[in-house]
Design an enzyme around this catalytic site. Structure first.
Site, PDB file in Angstrom:
ATOM      1  N   GLY B  53      75.667  61.412  30.748  1.00  0.00           N
ATOM      2  CA  GLY B  53      76.901  61.428  29.984  1.00  0.00           C
ATOM      3  C   GLY B  53      76.725  60.706  28.669  1.00  0.00           C
ATOM      4  N   SER B  54      77.589  60.999  27.707  1.00  0.00           N
ATOM      5  CA  SER B  54      77.589  60.245  26.459  1.00  0.00           C
ATOM      6  C   SER B  54      78.325  58.932  26.697  1.00  0.00           C
ATOM      7  CB  SER B  54      78.269  61.058  25.360  1.00  0.00           C
ATOM      8  OG  SER B  54      77.504  62.197  25.084  1.00  0.00           O
ATOM      9  N   GLY B  55      78.198  58.019  25.725  1.00  0.00           N
ATOM     10  CA  GLY B  55      78.845  56.724  25.890  1.00  0.00           C
ATOM     11  C   GLY B  55      77.843  55.627  26.200  1.00  0.00           C
ATOM     12  N   HIS B  56      76.546  56.007  26.309  1.00  0.00           N
ATOM     13  CA  HIS B  56      75.494  55.025  26.617  1.00  0.00           C
ATOM     14  C   HIS B  56      74.575  54.792  25.425  1.00  0.00           C
ATOM     15  CE1 HIS B  56      76.899  55.548  30.637  1.00  0.00           C
ATOM     16  NE2 HIS B  56      76.435  56.772  30.739  1.00  0.00           N
ATOM     17  N   LYS B 104      69.036  59.368  36.376  1.00  0.00           N
ATOM     18  CA  LYS B 104      69.631  58.141  36.919  1.00  0.00           C
ATOM     19  C   LYS B 104      70.389  58.509  38.189  1.00  0.00           C
ATOM     20  CE  LYS B 104      71.678  57.034  33.013  1.00  0.00           C
ATOM     21  NZ  LYS B 104      71.245  58.353  32.579  1.00  0.00           N
ATOM     22  N   ASP B 109      74.712  63.484  37.939  1.00  0.00           N
ATOM     23  CA  ASP B 109      73.421  63.687  37.270  1.00  0.00           C
ATOM     24  C   ASP B 109      72.426  64.340  38.221  1.00  0.00           C
ATOM     25  OD1 ASP B 109      73.984  62.600  34.708  1.00  0.00           O
ATOM     26  OD2 ASP B 109      73.840  60.582  35.509  1.00  0.00           O
ATOM     27  N   HIS B 218      79.327  53.399  33.848  1.00  0.00           N
ATOM     28  CA  HIS B 218      80.309  54.423  33.532  1.00  0.00           C
ATOM     29  C   HIS B 218      81.713  53.870  33.529  1.00  0.00           C
ATOM     30  CE1 HIS B 218      76.819  56.667  34.937  1.00  0.00           C
ATOM     31  NE2 HIS B 218      77.177  57.502  34.003  1.00  0.00           N
TER      32      HIS B 218
END
Lengths: 202, 330
Positions: B53-56, B104, B109, B218
């Site tokens: 996911g984005s945000g990392h 991960k 995922d 998350h």
């Protein structure tokens, strides 16, 4: 009932409940279940034209692919795999009678279990879906309206039953005991979908 | 919510475009897909694909380039990329030696990368997998889906990326990947939850005097809450847990003090100050230290500590050249 109209109604219900589903997910997961699922169903609405005149099998395959590509995350993979199995089970058929619906429902459950590596009682959408499929099978000859009423109640009981369960699958599992006391967002979205189907078939 | 975004549905797309425009010599995106690939392609080696996911940020696109990843696939904020996108990335970077997926351990995922691998295998592409589960906060038992993969993933990208560059086969990379993952232990804590861009809400509610211990990346809550104390107290507690799991004794290690997005470098260096002192007291030799934002959780406040136990082979690979936006070693 036209399947396209039905999917359209489901998309509307998911859209109306997207904040509620994300809020359920915020408590025990990562806050995005409603937003993600709604994005997938809105995409189905946009691509409605391409769903016309398809065989049952192709229809379910197409919406499976739309959900897989646009929902993302675990819920896209799980709903998508379930619907792909439905598509496989309906290959070569052009009627949705009770026998075929039961076959498709069994295939859906098998797909969800396979992809999610989950069983009933683990605080997932299976806790809504599996009792519904069992009710379908046990009441093969029930009059339609009566059957739909029963299913709505069973589905509601299913989602409610997740409240007291400890999650062992998905992101909520990392909360362990802390997941107890909260409804599972996946079980809730499955309930909303089943309830919408029942309301529109009555 | 006050964030520098435009339309919510354009967040990932605009971020990728902005990143490519900042580093046109290093990376490019493919078609209209949320996939970043390295500009200077190298053929005849196993290709490494990761993502999530984005945000990392800077994970994962920040680690695309020489000596690390060949492609990174970005999902929506905190949402795994869908299987078809991962499949596109695999096809884009395979040069015949196979593709290694670094995943991960999060259900979404794992499911989407596995589906992508199934699709690619139908095309005759060899696909291997390394699943990272370095987070020791959540106990592995028959009742959970195992431990989560968090900041330690950066070490996996770096070490396997170097090994791939040196010509390791897909099978050997998978084997080495397992060993590296076994040697990595991480645990984090949060001072403040993050604001989830898509909903505009905090990912969990935390009191001013509370900290959340053992959380994932998350925005999901951790294992429990404690009263906020000070840097050293929290560092000592978390490092003790990490060391207990690492089972190291007078050995060589690499350390990663990872910021979760909002934490200042002042704080992260203060954290490392205590970590380094404790390790020295225990006669543990720190060969490499990384301090900074590597695997973030939007604007979450807090940090994680990762300890990687080094063997000679792993140390050599860790120290070999990489040239990516977020990690360069020469």
């Amino acid at each position: 009932m036209d399947l396209i109209i039905l999917v359209d109604k489901i998309a509307d219900v998911i859209y109306e409940n997207k904040d509620y589903l994300s809020e359920l997910d915020r408590v025990i997961g990562d806050s995005d279940h409603g937003v993600n699922l709604s994005r997938g169903f809105q995409k189905i609405k946009e691509e409605k034209e391409s769903l016309k005149n398809l065989s049952y099998s192709d229809f379910f395959n197409k919406i499976a692919m739309i959900l897989i590509s646009n929902v993302g995350g675990a819920s896209g993979a799980i709903y998508g795999t379930g619907l792909m199995k439905v598509a496989q089970s309906l290959k070569g058929t052009n009627k949705l009678d009770r026998e075929n619906i039961i076959k498709a429902a069994d295939a859906m459950v098998e797909g969800i279990k396979m992809r999610g590596k989950a069983q009933c009682g683990e605080k997932t959408m299976l806790d809504t879906i599996v009792p519904v499929v069992e009710t379908l099978k046990e009441n093969k000859n029930e009059e339609l309206n009566e059957l739909l009423k029963k299913i709505q109640i069973i589905a509601k009981n299913g989602v409610d039953s997740t409240k007291d369960m400890k999650a062992t699958k998905g992101r909520a599992s990392y909360l362990g005991e802390r997941s107890i006391g909260h409804l599972d967002p996946g079980a809730m979205s499955s309930y909303l979908i089943i309830d919408t189907i029942c309301k529109n078939l009555k | 919510m006050k964030k520098l975004i435009n339309k919510k549905e354009d967040i990932v797309k605009e971020m990728i475009e902005g990143m490519v425009k900042a580093f046109p010599k290093n990376i490019e995106s493919i078609k209209d897909l949320p996939i970043i690939v390295r500009k200077e392609k190298k053929y005849g080696k196993v290709a490494l694909v990761s993502g999530g996911g984005s945000g990392h940020e800077p994970a994962h696109a920040g680690f695309v380039g020489y000596g690390m990843l060949d492609a990174a696939v970005a999902g929506e904020v905190f949402t795994s990329p869908s299987a078809d996108k991962v499949y596109e990335a695999i096809k884009a970077v395979d040069s015949g030696e196979g593709v290694l997926l670094i995943i991960k351990n999060y259900s979404g995922d794992v499911m989407n990368f596995e589906m992508a691998a199934e699709m690619a295998e139908i095309d005759g592409i060899k696909v291997g997998k390394v699943i990272v589960d370095d987070d020791i906060a959540v106990e592995n038992s028959t009742y959970t889906v195992g431990r989560r993969g968090i900041a330690g993933t950066i070490f996996v990208h770096k070490i396997l990326g170097a090994a791939a560059e040196q010509g390791y086969s897909l099978e050997n990379l998978e084997k080495l990947g397992k060993e590296v993952v076994n040697n990595i232990k991480t645990m984090g804590m949060s001072l403040k939850s993050c604001t989830v861009f898509t909903t505009g809400k905090n990912s969990f509610d935390l009191g001013d005097d509370e900290v959340e211990i053992g959380l994932g990346i998350h925005g999901e809550p951790g294992t429990h809450r404690e009263k906020f104390s000070n840097a050293n107290t929290h560092v000592e507690h978390i490092l003790a847990k990490v060391l207990e799991e690492s089972k190291i004794n007078k050995e060589k290690v690499a350390v990663l003090i990872n910021g979760l997005g909002e934490t200042t470098l002042i704080e992260l260096f203060i954290v490392n100050n205590r970590v380094a002192d404790i390790l020295k007291e225990k006669n543990i030799i720190v060969e490499t230290t990384l301090v900074g934002n590597y695997m973030t959780s939007l604007d979450m406040g807090g940090f994680s500590i990762t300890i990687l136990k080094l063997t000679d082979e792993i140390e050599k690979l860790l120290k070999s050249k990489s040239d990516t936006i977020a990690l360069k070693t020469f």
